[in-house]
Write a protein that holds these residues in place. Structure first.
Motif, PDB file in Angstrom:
ATOM      1  N   GLY A 179       0.882  -1.257   0.065  1.00 49.63           N
ATOM      2  CA  GLY A 179       0.117   0.058   0.078  1.00 49.63           C
ATOM      3  C   GLY A 179       0.867   1.134  -0.102  1.00 49.63           C
ATOM      4  N   ILE A 180       2.157   1.012  -0.032  1.00 53.78           N
ATOM      5  CA  ILE A 180       3.003   2.078   0.144  1.00 53.78           C
ATOM      6  C   ILE A 180       3.607   2.729  -1.356  1.00 53.78           C
ATOM      7  N   TYR A 181       4.045   1.790  -1.930  1.00 51.77           N
ATOM      8  CA  TYR A 181       4.479   2.153  -3.291  1.00 51.77           C
ATOM      9  C   TYR A 181       3.664   2.485  -4.510  1.00 51.77           C
ATOM     10  N   ALA A 182       4.518   2.997  -5.420  1.00 49.49           N
ATOM     11  CA  ALA A 182       3.526   3.109  -6.789  1.00 49.49           C
ATOM     12  C   ALA A 182       3.390   1.804  -7.438  1.00 49.49           C
ATOM     13  N   LEU A 183       2.502   1.487  -8.059  1.00 49.69           N
ATOM     14  CA  LEU A 183       2.469   0.359  -8.945  1.00 49.69           C
ATOM     15  C   LEU A 183       2.401   0.600 -10.532  1.00 49.69           C
ATOM     16  N   GLY A 184       2.753  -0.259 -11.114  1.00 48.35           N
ATOM     17  CA  GLY A 184       2.841   0.337 -12.656  1.00 48.35           C
ATOM     18  C   GLY A 184       2.862  -1.135 -13.621  1.00 48.35           C
ATOM     19  N   TRP A 185       2.909  -0.900 -14.834  1.00 44.91           N
ATOM     20  CA  TRP A 185       2.958  -1.997 -15.703  1.00 44.91           C
ATOM     21  C   TRP A 185       4.122  -1.453 -16.731  1.00 44.91           C
ATOM     22  N   PHE A 186       4.587  -2.634 -16.841  1.00 44.60           N
ATOM     23  CA  PHE A 186       6.103  -2.502 -18.256  1.00 44.60           C
ATOM     24  C   PHE A 186       5.476  -3.817 -19.205  1.00 44.60           C
ATOM     25  N   ARG A 187       6.003  -3.716 -20.180  1.00 44.55           N
ATOM     26  CA  ARG A 187       5.907  -4.767 -21.278  1.00 44.55           C
ATOM     27  C   ARG A 187       7.418  -4.956 -21.969  1.00 44.55           C
ATOM     28  N   GLN A 188       7.341  -6.413 -22.438  1.00 46.25           N
ATOM     29  CA  GLN A 188       8.600  -6.370 -23.274  1.00 46.25           C
ATOM     30  C   GLN A 188       8.118  -7.398 -24.365  1.00 46.25           C
ATOM     31  N   ALA A 189       8.359  -6.882 -25.478  1.00 49.09           N
ATOM     32  CA  ALA A 189       8.239  -7.735 -26.841  1.00 49.09           C
ATOM     33  C   ALA A 189       9.576  -8.494 -26.989  1.00 49.09           C
ATOM     34  N   PRO A 190       9.304  -9.374 -27.861  1.00 47.17           N
ATOM     35  CA  PRO A 190      10.258 -10.332 -28.274  1.00 47.17           C
ATOM     36  C   PRO A 190      11.635  -9.572 -29.024  1.00 47.17           C
ATOM     37  N   GLY A 191      12.604  -9.714 -28.392  1.00 46.45           N
ATOM     38  CA  GLY A 191      13.795  -8.959 -29.028  1.00 46.45           C
ATOM     39  C   GLY A 191      13.849  -7.413 -28.760  1.00 46.45           C
ATOM     40  N   LYS A 192      12.866  -6.759 -27.942  1.00 43.37           N
ATOM     41  CA  LYS A 192      12.874  -5.417 -27.452  1.00 43.37           C
ATOM     42  C   LYS A 192      13.199  -5.312 -26.008  1.00 43.37           C
ATOM     43  N   GLN A 193      13.597  -4.080 -25.595  1.00 41.32           N
ATOM     44  CA  GLN A 193      13.827  -3.991 -24.126  1.00 41.32           C
ATOM     45  C   GLN A 193      12.524  -3.742 -23.330  1.00 41.32           C
ATOM     46  N   ASP A 198       1.241  -4.419 -29.951  1.00 41.50           N
ATOM     47  CA  ASP A 198       1.125  -4.512 -28.507  1.00 41.50           C
ATOM     48  C   ASP A 198       1.545  -5.792 -27.868  1.00 41.50           C
ATOM     49  N   THR A 199       1.506  -6.607 -28.740  1.00 43.84           N
ATOM     50  CA  THR A 199       2.207  -8.289 -28.413  1.00 43.84           C
ATOM     51  C   THR A 199       3.164  -8.159 -27.635  1.00 43.84           C
ATOM     52  N   ALA A 200       3.098  -8.393 -26.312  1.00 46.04           N
ATOM     53  CA  ALA A 200       4.133  -8.592 -25.362  1.00 46.04           C
ATOM     54  C   ALA A 200       3.996  -9.120 -24.104  1.00 46.04           C
ATOM     55  N   VAL A 201       4.916  -9.586 -23.436  1.00 44.69           N
ATOM     56  CA  VAL A 201       4.860 -10.071 -21.953  1.00 44.69           C
ATOM     57  C   VAL A 201       4.527  -8.577 -21.144  1.00 44.69           C
ATOM     58  N   TYR A 202       3.449  -8.465 -20.439  1.00 43.31           N
ATOM     59  CA  TYR A 202       3.237  -7.614 -19.590  1.00 43.31           C
ATOM     60  C   TYR A 202       3.492  -7.872 -18.101  1.00 43.31           C
ATOM     61  N   TYR A 203       4.316  -6.882 -17.360  1.00 37.85           N
ATOM     62  CA  TYR A 203       4.649  -7.061 -16.157  1.00 37.85           C
ATOM     63  C   TYR A 203       4.125  -6.117 -15.282  1.00 37.85           C
ATOM     64  N   PHE A 245      10.063  -4.439  -7.441  1.00 36.58           N
ATOM     65  CA  PHE A 245       9.596  -5.630  -7.202  1.00 36.58           C
ATOM     66  C   PHE A 245       8.685  -5.793  -8.649  1.00 36.58           C
ATOM     67  N   TRP A 246       8.810  -7.239  -8.800  1.00 35.50           N
ATOM     68  CA  TRP A 246       8.337  -7.624 -10.441  1.00 35.50           C
ATOM     69  C   TRP A 246       7.146  -8.776 -10.140  1.00 35.50           C
ATOM     70  N   GLY A 247       6.384  -8.827 -10.869  1.00 36.24           N
ATOM     71  CA  GLY A 247       5.491 -10.050 -11.111  1.00 36.24           C
ATOM     72  C   GLY A 247       6.046 -10.697 -12.132  1.00 36.24           C
ATOM     73  N   GLN A 248       5.446 -12.038 -12.073  1.00 31.93           N
ATOM     74  CA  GLN A 248       5.804 -12.972 -13.385  1.00 31.93           C
ATOM     75  C   GLN A 248       5.644 -12.569 -14.542  1.00 31.93           C
ATOM     76  N   GLY A 249       4.544 -11.901 -14.960  1.00 29.06           N
ATOM     77  CA  GLY A 249       4.250 -11.381 -16.317  1.00 29.06           C
ATOM     78  C   GLY A 249       3.216 -12.331 -16.776  1.00 29.06           C
ATOM     79  N   THR A 250       2.498 -11.711 -17.605  1.00 28.50           N
ATOM     80  CA  THR A 250       1.179 -12.206 -18.375  1.00 28.50           C
ATOM     81  C   THR A 250       1.332 -12.111 -19.875  1.00 28.50           C
ATOM     82  N   GLN A 251       1.075 -12.918 -20.691  1.00 29.90           N
ATOM     83  CA  GLN A 251       1.384 -12.543 -22.161  1.00 29.90           C
ATOM     84  C   GLN A 251       0.116 -11.987 -22.652  1.00 29.90           C
ATOM     85  N   VAL A 252       0.292 -11.092 -23.661  1.00 28.33           N
ATOM     86  CA  VAL A 252      -0.694 -10.383 -24.456  1.00 28.33           C
ATOM     87  C   VAL A 252      -0.454 -10.661 -25.861  1.00 28.33           C
TER      88      VAL A 252
END
Length: 120
Positions: A30-44, A89-94, A109-116
């Motif tokens: 409940g303290i920190y900010a929460l966000g989403w990142f994504r990583q597509a194949p071959g990209k940062q 937009d295809t990527a793993v979203y973390y 901290f990171w989640g395990q990721g979910t594929q879109v």
């Protein structure tokens, strides 16, 4: 320590919509900010959106017209609503959590990721 569990990924057709959810638990949930990142194949991995505990948000410019991040403070969850999805937009979203210092979100901290996957 913050544990993050994502859900909501899957296969969607171009132009469709999808909502990703992330549940945060642990001492810092409940303290920190929460966000989403994504990583597509071959990209940062790139920032998609972030929201802090006061409701301040930040979106990556290329996506801000198609996405909305929201937070449920009682449940320590965040949602990422995505509309008008494109193949790129295809990527793993973390899901991530961490301090938002001045203009920089620092994921600790990171989640395990979910594929879109956006495909017809």
């Amino acid at each position: 320590q913050v544990l993050l569990v994502e859900s909501g990924g899957g296969l969607v057709q171009p132009g469709g919509s999808l909502t990703l959810s992330c549940a945060a638990s642990g001492a810092g949930a409940g303290i920190y900010a929460l966000g989403w990142f994504r990583q597509a194949p071959g990209k940062q991995r790139e920032l998609v959106a972030v929201i802090d505990r006061s409701g301040r948000t930040n979106y990556t410019d290329s996506l801000k017209d198609r996405i909305t991040i929201s937070r449920d403070y009682t449940k320590n969850t965040i949602d990422l609503q995505m509309n008008g999805l494109k193949s790129e937009d295809t990527a793993v979203y973390y899901c991530s959590s961490g301090p938002w210092l001045r203009s920089d979100f620092v994921p600790a901290f990171w989640g395990q990721g979910t594929q879109v996957t956006v495909s017809s």
